[in-house]
Design a protein around this motif. Structure first.
Motif, PDB file in Angstrom:
ATOM      1  N   GLU A  48     -26.582 -10.745 -24.792  1.00 21.91           N
ATOM      2  CA  GLU A  48     -27.624 -10.207 -25.674  1.00 21.91           C
ATOM      3  C   GLU A  48     -28.535  -9.241 -24.925  1.00 21.91           C
ATOM      4  O   GLU A  48     -28.883  -8.184 -25.451  1.00 21.91           O
ATOM      5  N   HIS A 102     -37.836 -10.239 -26.378  1.00 20.99           N
ATOM      6  CA  HIS A 102     -36.715 -10.402 -27.311  1.00 20.99           C
ATOM      7  C   HIS A 102     -35.865 -11.615 -26.925  1.00 20.99           C
ATOM      8  O   HIS A 102     -35.485 -12.415 -27.791  1.00 20.99           O
ATOM      9  N   LYS A 105     -37.740 -14.890 -27.583  1.00 23.84           N
ATOM     10  CA  LYS A 105     -37.793 -15.187 -29.012  1.00 23.84           C
ATOM     11  C   LYS A 105     -36.469 -15.780 -29.502  1.00 23.84           C
ATOM     12  O   LYS A 105     -36.458 -16.617 -30.402  1.00 23.84           O
ATOM     13  N   ASN A 106     -35.361 -15.381 -28.902  1.00 21.66           N
ATOM     14  CA  ASN A 106     -34.046 -15.782 -29.396  1.00 21.66           C
ATOM     15  C   ASN A 106     -33.361 -16.892 -28.615  1.00 21.66           C
ATOM     16  O   ASN A 106     -32.379 -17.458 -29.090  1.00 21.66           O
ATOM     17  N   PRO A 113     -29.422 -20.685 -27.723  1.00 17.36           N
ATOM     18  CA  PRO A 113     -29.991 -19.961 -28.854  1.00 17.36           C
ATOM     19  C   PRO A 113     -31.012 -20.822 -29.610  1.00 17.36           C
ATOM     20  O   PRO A 113     -30.810 -22.025 -29.782  1.00 17.36           O
ATOM     21  N   THR A 116     -33.132 -20.084 -35.837  1.00 16.10           N
ATOM     22  CA  THR A 116     -33.993 -19.110 -36.504  1.00 16.10           C
ATOM     23  C   THR A 116     -33.970 -19.266 -37.996  1.00 16.10           C
ATOM     24  O   THR A 116     -33.190 -19.892 -38.581  1.00 16.10           O
TER      25      THR A 116
END
Length: 116
Positions: A48, A102, A105-106, A113, A116
């Motif tokens: 990612e 980023h 947050k993920n 992970p 979300t």
């Protein structure tokens, strides 16, 4: 030839960003790719980070190219080169906290992970 050397900074970064975008590193390593403590937490985080960051670098490169071109036409080669270098450095450094945010947050602290 002088104009080419004066205006190479931005376009060179565009080329480098495209290389990173289309040929991202496949495995976690210490040589090539977006390498931070967080990005090396897991292969998923690594993938990612190396998908996300080149897009930021490409934006930085385009902005640098525009700044350098406009200043070259309006203020001359020395001002354009100096300003483009400053813009490039500042914006490249800014990509680090943006990418880290980023990733944070993920993914959790273990590289898993987040739901979300």
């Amino acid at each position: 030839m002088k104009i080419f050397t004066q205006l190479i900074l931005g376009p060179l970064m565009v080329v480098l960003a495209l290389i990173f975008k289309f040929y991202p590193p496949k495995k976690i390593n210490d040589v090539y790719g977006y390498r931070t403590k967080r990005s090396k937490k897991s292969q998923e985080v690594w993938d990612e980070a190396n998908r996300y960051n080149p897009n930021l670098i490409l934006m930085v490169a385009v902005i640098t190219t525009i700044v350098q071109g406009v200043l070259f036409l309006t203020s001359g080669a020395k001002v354009a080169t100096a300003a483009a270098a400053a813009v490039l450095v500042v914006l490249l450094l800014a990509t680090i906290p943006i990418t880290e945010s980023h990733l944070k947050k993920n993914f959790d602290e273990n590289g898993k992970p987040r739901d979300t």
